[in-house]
Design a protein around this motif. Structure first.
Motif, PDB file in Angstrom:
ATOM      1  N   LEU A 385      13.942 -36.111 -27.219  1.00 16.90           N
ATOM      2  CA  LEU A 385      12.962 -36.094 -28.885  1.00 16.90           C
ATOM      3  C   LEU A 385      13.310 -36.454 -30.022  1.00 16.90           C
ATOM      4  O   LEU A 385      12.031 -36.653 -30.179  1.00 16.90           O
ATOM      5  N   ASN A 386      14.261 -36.964 -29.398  1.00 18.15           N
ATOM      6  CA  ASN A 386      14.735 -37.302 -31.513  1.00 18.15           C
ATOM      7  C   ASN A 386      14.293 -38.901 -31.188  1.00 18.15           C
ATOM      8  O   ASN A 386      13.334 -39.255 -32.190  1.00 18.15           O
ATOM      9  N   LYS A 387      13.735 -39.382 -29.669  1.00 17.01           N
ATOM     10  CA  LYS A 387      14.213 -40.649 -29.572  1.00 17.01           C
ATOM     11  C   LYS A 387      12.082 -40.305 -29.801  1.00 17.01           C
ATOM     12  O   LYS A 387      11.833 -41.294 -30.012  1.00 17.01           O
ATOM     13  N   MET A 388      11.937 -39.423 -28.950  1.00 17.90           N
ATOM     14  CA  MET A 388      10.227 -38.991 -29.678  1.00 17.90           C
ATOM     15  C   MET A 388       9.532 -38.737 -31.177  1.00 17.90           C
ATOM     16  O   MET A 388       8.777 -39.974 -30.994  1.00 17.90           O
ATOM     17  N   ALA A 389      10.763 -38.821 -31.454  1.00 17.78           N
ATOM     18  CA  ALA A 389       9.783 -37.960 -32.865  1.00 17.78           C
ATOM     19  C   ALA A 389      10.413 -39.528 -34.017  1.00 17.78           C
ATOM     20  O   ALA A 389       9.423 -39.934 -34.050  1.00 17.78           O
ATOM     21  N   ASP A 390      11.003 -40.902 -33.153  1.00 19.20           N
ATOM     22  CA  ASP A 390      11.558 -42.009 -33.695  1.00 19.20           C
ATOM     23  C   ASP A 390       9.646 -42.807 -33.385  1.00 19.20           C
ATOM     24  O   ASP A 390       9.352 -43.345 -34.385  1.00 19.20           O
ATOM     25  N   VAL A 391       9.723 -43.018 -32.039  1.00 16.87           N
ATOM     26  CA  VAL A 391       8.314 -43.516 -31.645  1.00 16.87           C
ATOM     27  C   VAL A 391       7.332 -42.213 -32.398  1.00 16.87           C
ATOM     28  O   VAL A 391       5.949 -43.846 -33.139  1.00 16.87           O
ATOM     29  N   LEU A 392       6.642 -41.443 -32.600  1.00 14.99           N
ATOM     30  CA  LEU A 392       5.828 -40.548 -33.819  1.00 14.99           C
ATOM     31  C   LEU A 392       5.755 -41.299 -35.120  1.00 14.99           C
ATOM     32  O   LEU A 392       4.647 -41.110 -35.494  1.00 14.99           O
ATOM     33  N   ALA A 393       6.922 -41.741 -35.259  1.00 11.63           N
ATOM     34  CA  ALA A 393       7.214 -41.725 -36.970  1.00 11.63           C
ATOM     35  C   ALA A 393       5.990 -42.721 -36.953  1.00 11.63           C
ATOM     36  O   ALA A 393       6.006 -43.346 -38.340  1.00 11.63           O
ATOM     37  N   SER A 394       6.823 -44.387 -36.137  1.00 11.05           N
ATOM     38  CA  SER A 394       6.707 -45.364 -36.434  1.00 11.05           C
ATOM     39  C   SER A 394       4.917 -45.543 -35.593  1.00 11.05           C
ATOM     40  O   SER A 394       4.476 -46.607 -36.162  1.00 11.05           O
ATOM     41  N   HIS A 395       3.991 -44.755 -35.557  1.00 12.12           N
ATOM     42  CA  HIS A 395       3.016 -44.783 -35.255  1.00 12.12           C
ATOM     43  C   HIS A 395       2.206 -44.591 -36.059  1.00 12.12           C
ATOM     44  O   HIS A 395       1.886 -43.901 -36.965  1.00 12.12           O
ATOM     45  N   GLY A 396       1.086 -45.487 -36.377  1.00  5.63           N
ATOM     46  CA  GLY A 396       0.047 -45.451 -38.061  1.00  5.63           C
ATOM     47  C   GLY A 396      -0.860 -44.344 -37.904  1.00  5.63           C
ATOM     48  O   GLY A 396      -1.275 -44.335 -38.818  1.00  5.63           O
ATOM     49  N   ASN A 397      -1.518 -44.291 -36.530  1.00  2.41           N
ATOM     50  CA  ASN A 397      -2.673 -42.880 -36.745  1.00  2.41           C
ATOM     51  C   ASN A 397      -2.325 -41.917 -36.717  1.00  2.41           C
ATOM     52  O   ASN A 397      -1.261 -41.049 -35.662  1.00  2.41           O
ATOM     53  N   ALA A 398      -2.416 -41.104 -38.080  1.00  2.00           N
ATOM     54  CA  ALA A 398      -2.346 -39.705 -38.098  1.00  2.00           C
ATOM     55  C   ALA A 398      -2.942 -38.730 -37.071  1.00  2.00           C
ATOM     56  O   ALA A 398      -1.769 -37.338 -36.203  1.00  2.00           O
ATOM     57  N   ILE A 399      -4.196 -38.531 -37.114  1.00  2.00           N
ATOM     58  CA  ILE A 399      -4.443 -37.933 -35.674  1.00  2.00           C
ATOM     59  C   ILE A 399      -4.085 -38.119 -34.297  1.00  2.00           C
ATOM     60  O   ILE A 399      -3.319 -36.449 -34.064  1.00  2.00           O
ATOM     61  N   GLU A 400      -3.813 -38.853 -33.814  1.00  2.00           N
ATOM     62  CA  GLU A 400      -3.728 -39.374 -32.723  1.00  2.00           C
ATOM     63  C   GLU A 400      -1.970 -38.620 -32.744  1.00  2.00           C
ATOM     64  O   GLU A 400      -1.297 -38.155 -31.598  1.00  2.00           O
ATOM     65  N   ARG A 401      -0.865 -38.574 -33.517  1.00  2.00           N
ATOM     66  CA  ARG A 401       0.827 -38.286 -33.881  1.00  2.00           C
ATOM     67  C   ARG A 401       0.466 -37.285 -34.137  1.00  2.00           C
ATOM     68  O   ARG A 401       1.006 -36.605 -32.643  1.00  2.00           O
ATOM     69  N   GLU A 402      -0.269 -36.462 -34.626  1.00  2.00           N
ATOM     70  CA  GLU A 402      -0.534 -34.708 -34.331  1.00  2.00           C
ATOM     71  C   GLU A 402      -0.813 -33.972 -33.114  1.00  2.00           C
ATOM     72  O   GLU A 402      -0.365 -33.666 -32.461  1.00  2.00           O
TER      73      GLU A 402
END
Ligand SMILES: [Zn+2]
Length: 599
Positions: A385-402
């Motif tokens: 989950l920490n690794k996934m959080a890394d990936v999410l945080a480096s993703h530019g699109n906030a809507i897709e992230r959410e």
């Protein structure tokens, strides 16, 4: 930037338009040392900071940091796209370019025309050999692979006979010289004259985007090696610039282009009605290939093999495509198959279904983490989950992230709040200083140099190094040894390095002005900025040693920071100890570098 004209022609236009003469038409220049200076036409100023370097054939403004060669100057001042600037400068130098209506036609030199004709004749020979008595095994092989007669015809498949010189004799009887056979990459020299490069192989003609045969690929029909053999680069064929079957794909109504690894995947897909399949043919995917796709595709789907080599190639390909502004999705083929095998086993409907459900970049990056961390214990899950959080945080699109976070929260039974806290923490940190993972993900995005402090620090050191190399070609061997292409991490420098290394390998010489020919204006400015402000030094050898050390230090610092961050969030005792060992290694290397610097 353009594929309508050959690199040689573009370079000829550049060389025959002296930059001082062209700029003087717009700016009053006065000599000042080795430079000509004047008032910058690109930003308002009262004291001259705009300079033209006649020796290097580049311009650079110390005020607004715009720079480039004669093409970039004309593009900027006349507000033209590259092809128009090229045309204007070609006219100025009395060079005749092919007319726009036949822009499918490259300006072919006499040799290119000869090679082209020779390739056509060779393809006919291979095609006839496949139909002949010697081609029986090849026919059987192709039909075992499920290829129909009309597919063989459409792709011009053939067979290179099991003979040392059948093709050479055939072509020489038609008047081809040994030198031409060699230049076309069809022959190599044997003790008694030229011998065939391709022997006892199924032959795939390689077409350029307009359908001219520029080279060949040959595949063995048994388990012998090498499995595939391609034409070498020739005046007509540059493998980093071609996409196999792009000549068909660009004519399709569909704007969803599917990128696969090899000939057989492409041909299978076309036979199944997916006529936008193209292949990068075993070479690492290149920036030029991305530019072609950007031009023809609304969406690119990467469908590389499911093995680990294919997955690594996917990561590289998607980074380049994303940075080039393509919309990208990733197709994952179940049970470790390649597209050809999958279609043969499951049919084209199932494959089409896979295509429609290709993953977004974010989904794919999360999947990579899931695969790398399959453990089911609580601590494994926390780690993942920490690794996934890394990936999410480096993703530019906030809507897709959410939206993705909400899926993850359901799947892993963690509260949305907890997930959000972890991602936000990283987002704030990324804002201050991008972590290594983020740098490599976006490593090819072109950014103007004027972004100031946010400018990628790899880029700076790497670009200075490349500029020094552009001035001091003799240092190529040492630099390429200590900093091979794949180690470049900067935004613009990677693109420049690919080009410069290629030139130096093939032609042994390269100039900065030529290197920037096909770079977009922003990237050209970044390069010229470095070349003009940092690229000329008294002692190039010493400067290069310093830079190589500096690059290694930056990489080590990043690695150290990454390890420290991970140790903090790591709950697994064994993994923490491993990270501790890594940390000691990094610190030891850093102090070794430090003492080399002091010494
Ligand atoms: Zn300026």
């Amino acid at each position: 930037m353009t594929l309508l004209y050959s690199e040689d022609l573009i370079e000829e236009v550049r060389i025959r338009n002296d930059i001082v003469g062209v700029v003087s038409g717009y700016v009053h220049l006065e000599r000042q040392g080795r430079r000509m200076v004047g008032l910058c036409p690109f930003h308002g100023e009262k004291t001259p900071s705009f300079s033209v370097d006649a020796a290097k054939q580049v311009f650079y403004c110390f005020g607004c940091q715009k720079g480039g060669n004669v093409f970039h100057f004309v593009m900027g001042i006349e507000n033209l796209e590259f092809p128009e600037a090229l045309r204007q400068l070609a006219d100025r130098a009395n060079i005749t370019l092919p007319e726009p209506e036949d822009n499918g036609e490259r300006e072919l030199s006499r040799q290119k025309k000869e090679i082209s004709a020779l390739n056509r004749e060779a393809a006919r020979f291979f095609y006839a050999s496949l139909a002949g008595p010697g081609g029986l095994a090849a026919q059987q092989y192709l039909s075992r692979r499920g290829l129909q007669e009309k597919t063989l015809r459409a792709f011009g498949l053939g067979y290179a006979p099991d003979s040392w010189d059948a093709l050479c004799r055939h072509l020489q009887a038609k008047g081809a010289s040994a030198a031409l056979l060699d230049a076309a990459g069809l022959a190599s020299s044997g003790p008694h004259g030229p011998i065939d490069r391709f022997r006892n192989r199924v032959m795939f003609p390689i077409f350029d985007i307009r359908g001219n045969i520029v080279g060949f690929g040959g595949r063995v029909m048994d388990a012998s090696n090498p499995k595939y053999m391609n034409s070498p680069d020739t005046p007509l064929y540059n493998k980093s610039r071609e996409l196999y079957a792009m000549n068909f794909a660009r004519l399709s109504h569909s704007k969803r282009i599917v990128v696969v690894e090899g000939y057989m995947d492409v041909i299978s897909l076309h036979q199944a009605g997916i006529d936008t399949a193209v292949a990068s043919l075993g070479t690492a995917f290149t920036q030029q290939q991305a530019w072609i796709l950007k031009k023809y595709a609304e969406e690119v789907v990467i469908a590389y093999d499911a093995d680990s080599a294919g997955q690594n190639a996917t990561l590289r390909c998607m980074d380049i495509l994303e940075a080039s502004g393509c919309s990208v999705r990733i197709l994952q083929i179940p049970d470790g198959k390649d597209p050809d095998e999958y279609i043969r086993n499951h049919g084209d409907e199932r494959f089409r279904n896979l295509l429609d459900h290709a993953l977004s970049l974010l989904e794919f990056r999360l999947l990579v983490q899931k695969r790398a961390h399959p453990g089911q214990e609580v601590e494994d899950r926390v780690h993942l989950l920490n690794k996934m959080a890394d990936v999410l945080a480096s993703h530019g699109n906030a809507i897709e992230r959410e939206m993705t976070m909400s899926n993850i929260s359901g799947e892993y039974k963690v509260s949305m709040d907890a997930l959000k806290t972890e991602v936000d923490k990283r987002l704030r940190k990324n804002g201050r200083d991008a972590p290594p993972a983020r740098l490599s993900t976006n490593s090819l995005r072109m950014r103007p140099v004027s972004e100031g402090p946010a400018r990628n620090r790899y880029d700076e050191a790497e670009l200075i190094l490349l500029c020094l190399l552009g001035n001091e070609n003799r240092l190529f061997e040492e630099i390429s040894l200590r900093l091979p292409l794949e180690r470049y991490r900067g935004t613009v420098s990677r693109v420049v390095a690919e080009k410069l290394y290629e030139r130096l390998q093939v032609r042994r010489e390269a100039s900065i002005a030529e290197l920037v020919n096909d770079l977009p204006p922003d990237a050209a400015s970044a390069v010229i900025h470095m070349a003009e402000t940092r690229g000329t030094v008294d002692n190039a050898d010493k400067a290069i040693q310093d830079l190589l050390r500096r690059l290694e230090r930056i990489a080590l610092e990043d690695e150290k920071q990454w390890i420290l961050d991970n140790i903090r969030s790591e709950s697994d005792g064994n993994r923490r100890r491993e990270l501790g060992v890594d940390l000691n290694r990094v610190i030891a290397r850093m102090s070794a570098l430090q003492s080399a610097n002091d010494g």
